[in-house]
Every structure is written in C-alpha cells, then in structure tokens.
Design a protein around this motif. Structure first.
Motif, PDB file in Angstrom:
ATOM      1  N   SER A  29      38.923  42.345  42.112  1.00 57.23           N
ATOM      2  CA  SER A  29      38.963  41.051  41.702  1.00 57.23           C
ATOM      3  C   SER A  29      37.869  40.829  41.260  1.00 57.23           C
ATOM      4  O   SER A  29      36.549  40.804  41.981  1.00 57.23           O
ATOM      5  CB  SER A  29      39.713  40.155  42.852  1.00 57.23           C
ATOM      6  N   MET A  30      37.347  40.321  39.906  1.00 56.75           N
ATOM      7  CA  MET A  30      36.309  40.069  39.131  1.00 56.75           C
ATOM      8  C   MET A  30      36.218  38.946  38.474  1.00 56.75           C
ATOM      9  O   MET A  30      37.169  38.637  37.833  1.00 56.75           O
ATOM     10  CB  MET A  30      35.902  41.548  38.584  1.00 56.75           C
ATOM     11  N   THR A  58      27.781  31.255  42.030  1.00 56.00           N
ATOM     12  CA  THR A  58      29.253  30.953  41.986  1.00 56.00           C
ATOM     13  C   THR A  58      30.131  32.061  41.445  1.00 56.00           C
ATOM     14  O   THR A  58      31.610  31.640  41.214  1.00 56.00           O
ATOM     15  CB  THR A  58      29.448  29.671  41.022  1.00 56.00           C
ATOM     16  N   ASP A 110      26.600  48.029  41.781  1.00 53.31           N
ATOM     17  CA  ASP A 110      27.875  48.469  41.176  1.00 53.31           C
ATOM     18  C   ASP A 110      28.445  49.472  42.097  1.00 53.31           C
ATOM     19  O   ASP A 110      27.522  50.224  42.689  1.00 53.31           O
ATOM     20  CB  ASP A 110      27.517  49.075  39.912  1.00 53.31           C
ATOM     21  N   ILE A 133      24.272  37.512  37.793  1.00 51.54           N
ATOM     22  CA  ILE A 133      24.739  36.528  36.598  1.00 51.54           C
ATOM     23  C   ILE A 133      25.194  37.758  35.872  1.00 51.54           C
ATOM     24  O   ILE A 133      24.875  38.925  35.565  1.00 51.54           O
ATOM     25  CB  ILE A 133      23.370  36.258  35.771  1.00 51.54           C
ATOM     26  N   ALA A 139      23.508  28.894  39.197  1.00 48.25           N
ATOM     27  CA  ALA A 139      24.882  29.089  38.739  1.00 48.25           C
ATOM     28  C   ALA A 139      24.697  28.527  37.203  1.00 48.25           C
ATOM     29  O   ALA A 139      23.316  27.956  36.812  1.00 48.25           O
ATOM     30  CB  ALA A 139      25.760  28.093  39.472  1.00 48.25           C
TER      31      ALA A 139
END
Ligand code: NAD
Ligand code: MG
Length: 395
Positions: free
Chosen positions: A212-213, A10, A147, A98, A35
């Motif tokens: 956007s993170m 999610t 990353d 996660i 999630a």
C-alpha cells in the motif's frame, strides 16, 4: 532519545514512521515534520506528536495550519524551511519521505549537515547521486536505506556497508559479493497482455497487489520504473556497476532482495510486505526493535521467481540504459517519468505512453556532467519541458 525530522509526514512512509515512533516513545521524539498541502491531517499530527516545528511546502496551507493550531508548534512554509528542519542542529535523524524531485533538496540538506539520513526518496539519488554521496562522505553523515529492497541488501551485508565516518565502510562480506538481485512484485499488470495495458485506468495502476503506497510510486510499480529507479539507487548506495545488479520478478513480495557471493552462497532477506520493517530498521540500526509487523509463515507461502519481461516493461530497460550512460541521462529519466506519471494520473496520456514520453525525452537531452546542484536543477527543468512537449503530442 533521538530527535527526528520527518519529511513527508502525511504520506504512506510518513504515517508508517509515526506508527514506529508511537511504539517507542522512550526512543524517538518527533522534532519537526512536513507536508505539502494536507494541513488538516498535519493539524491532527501536530496535536498528537507535538513537534517543535512544522513545515507546509505550500504557503496557503501553512497559514491555515497556523490558524488552526494553538499548541507550541511553530509553523513555517516553503522549500527553504524544508531544508532548515532537515539540517537543524537539534535533530539527529532525518526521514526523507517526500515523493519525487521535490524531496531532493531537503534530503541533501540532511546529508550535508551530517545527519542519519533514512532515505525513502530514491529520486534524490537518481537525480543527483554523485552530489548526494559526496555530501554524505564529506559531512560524515550516515546513509541508511528505507526502500525495502535496499534495506534487504543492507541487512544481508550485516555487519555490512554504509556511509559513515567519511567513507563507505564494509565488512569482508562486500569483497566477496558477486551481484545483488532486487526483487520486483511485477505490479498489478504482471499477467495482463501488452495490448490490454494500453487502456488501463489510473485507478487500476494504483491498486498494487501487495504493497500500500502513494500514487506516484504505485504507478512506477505498474510500469516497473520503480524497479528501474531502484537499480540506480542500488548503484549509488552500494557502489555497484550495472552488471552487478540484477532484477527478478517475485509476485509474492516475501523475499525482499538477495546478495550472491563468490563462494556460491546467496543470502536473502524475507518478511511480509510491510514497510514498517525497513523503516524501523533504519531507525534502530544497528539494533532491531519491535515494528508491529507480524512474522512471515513460510508454510503458507508459495515463492515464485521469474525473469522480467523487458519488452512489456520498457521502463526497466530504459533505467539500465541510463545507468550505463551516466549522470544527465539518469536525471532526465527521473524528470520525464514524473511528468509522464502526472499526465497519466490526470488522464492526459495512456499508460503505455509513459515509457514513450521518457524515451523521447532521453533522445533529446544533451549530456552534461552534473557535479553542481545548480546545474542539476537547471537540467531537471529542461528535461521536464521536453517531456511536457512529448506529453502534449500524445494527449
Ligand atoms: P505519498 O504520496 O504517500 O506521500 C508523499 C509525501 O510527500 C506527503 O507527505 C506529501 O505531503 C509530501 N509532498 C508531496 N509533494 C510535495 C512537495 N512538492 N513538497 C513537499 N512535500 C511534498 O508517497 P510515499 O508512497 O510515502 O512515498 C514517499 C517516498 O518514499 C517516494 O520517494 C517513494 O518512492 C519512496 N518509497 C515509498 C514506499 C512506499 O511503500 N510507500 C516504499 C519505498 C520507497
Ligand atoms: Mg522498493
């Protein structure tokens, strides 16, 4: 067809991963996903992607999801279930997305089970890098960075370096590597005065100029701790010392990172700032696939580079310091940072207190050799308690 376990479905990385799966239904299948509490979004995702297993870390949210779903997805709950879907024999690839220390045990379970570990959760390496890399080597797993900076370095070294078949394998490229340079956008406060940074709000800190993170990594980008964590991540991924890892501020986030070779050559990877490029590469490696990202137009780009200001962004300096000191200090840096960022997001402490909480925690933590997971978890808890005390002093 590769079966994927998506940990953190999610979240920001989770959603981007699903968008790649949607583009390539012939190549990827979501076998399991997880999630924390957002069961309503998980319900939608389970209906759409029909995973065999779904895990909610939170028990209560799991029973809500179970009641809401009438498809064939089996709903499990808790941290053990996160590890179970990561190491399940039916899964091939595990996307470890996660956020924070909560993502370490399941990422490690995937490493121990010999999976392709697509690692977004950099905190795993900062907390338990030695144990993690040992697990990758012993199990014959593949460790592929997600990353963007580390994906960039990985791409610059192609046919490059990765942990596979029990060892760190490189082409000749790595032997002639002098240093790597991680690019940092500088975050939303790059041009703000230090005095003004004292009173910035969580909302301002979470508004990243280019990416956007999720909230935690957005605050980490604003303090530049994100780059600090990435320096440590690079140390483990590419087996480099602190002196071979450099940071440059590049506000446009087009050059994602560079490798400097001993013949004077520098190889960089460029692209628009969109995580789908790095995510898709971790899924398609050694090939490339369509990711939905448009190509960069260099005629429309001004590319600027500056040295980082370590005084204004002390978190970056702290990360280099702990990398030189070793294991327990890196772990404490990560734990204290998570506690401090959470306190800042809840309005308990000021933005500039984040680095002070971390520095105080580092001053109080005693050194130890973090070779066993049980010790890592214990030391992590200890560091969190020290950090909480420090938070209370500033609150
Ligand atoms: P996010 O906050 O958007 O999503 C986090 C995910 O983790 C969610 O699915 C959430 O349900 C789950 N989660 C949160 N707490 C949990 C817990 N206690 N137990 C189980 N699951 C939990 O975060 P994000 O921005 O997607 O970042 C995820 C990871 O990827 C982080 O480690 C981050 O540093 C790294 N990363 C993110 C980006 C990015 O662009 N977002 C880029 C590079 C690396
Ligand atoms: Mg990054």
């Amino acid at each position: 067809m590769k079966n994927i376990t998506l940990l953190g479905a999610t979240g920001s990385i989770g959603k981007s991963t699903l968008s790649i799966v949607e583009l390539h239904p012939d190549k990827f299948n979501i076998f399991a996903m997880s999630a924390n509490k957002n069961w309503r979004l998980m319900e939608k995702l389970c209906i759409k992607f029909k995973p065999k297993l779904a895990v909610m870390a939170d028990e209560n949210s799991a029973s809500k999801l179970r009641n809401a779903l009438d498809n064939d997805t089996e709903v499990l709950s808790g941290n053990n279930a996160l590890c179970a879907i990561a190491e399940n024999s039916e899964t091939d690839y595990v996307m470890a997305a996660i956020v924070g220390a909560a993502g370490m045990p399941s990422a490690l379970a995937a490493a121990n089970a010999g999976k392709r570990v697509m690692l977004a959760n950099k905190e795993s390496l900062v907390m338990a890098g030695d144990i993690f890399i040992k697990a990758i080597k012993n199990s014959g797993a593949e460790l592929i960075p997600v990353d963007s900076e580390h994906s960039a370095i990985f791409q610059c070294l192609q046919g490059g370096s990765l942990y596979s078949n029990n060892s760190l394998t490189y082409t000749e490229n790595i032997n002639s590597l002098s240093k790597i340079q991680l690019t940092a956008s500088g975050g939303p406060f790059l041009k703000m005065s230090f005095e003004k940074m004292q009173s910035v709000t969580p909302e301002q800190a979470c508004t990243h100029p280019n990416w956007s993170m999720g909230k935690k990594i957005s605050v980490d980008s604003a303090t530049m701790m994100n780059k600090g964590l990435e320096v440590i991540e690079a140390h483990y991924l590419f087996s480099l010392g602190a002196s071979q890892i450099d940071v440059v501020v590049h506000p446009q986030s087009i050059v994602h990172s560079s490798v400097f070779f001993n013949d004077g050559s520098t190889v960089s990877q460029l692209g628009v700032p969109d995580m789908r490029t790095a995510i898709s590469y971790s899924m398609s490696y050694p090939n490339r696939i369509e990711s939905g990202v448009k190509q960069v137009d260099l005629t429309k780009q001004k590319l600027e580079f500056f040295s980082p200001d370590y005084q204004k962004f002390p978190c970056l300096d702290l990360a280099f310091q702990v990398l030189r000191k070793g294991g327990s200090h890196m772990l404490a840096l990560n734990a204290a940072n998570e506690v401090a960022v959470e306190a800042f997001l809840k309005g308990k402490i000021n933005f500039l207190d984040i680095s002070k909480v971390i520095e105080e925690t580092l001053g109080k933590i005693t050194s130890f050799d973090s070779k066993v997971l049980k010790d890592v978890v214990e030391k992590d808890q200890q560091a969190r308690l020290i950090a909480l005390e420090a938070v209370n002093c500033y609150a």
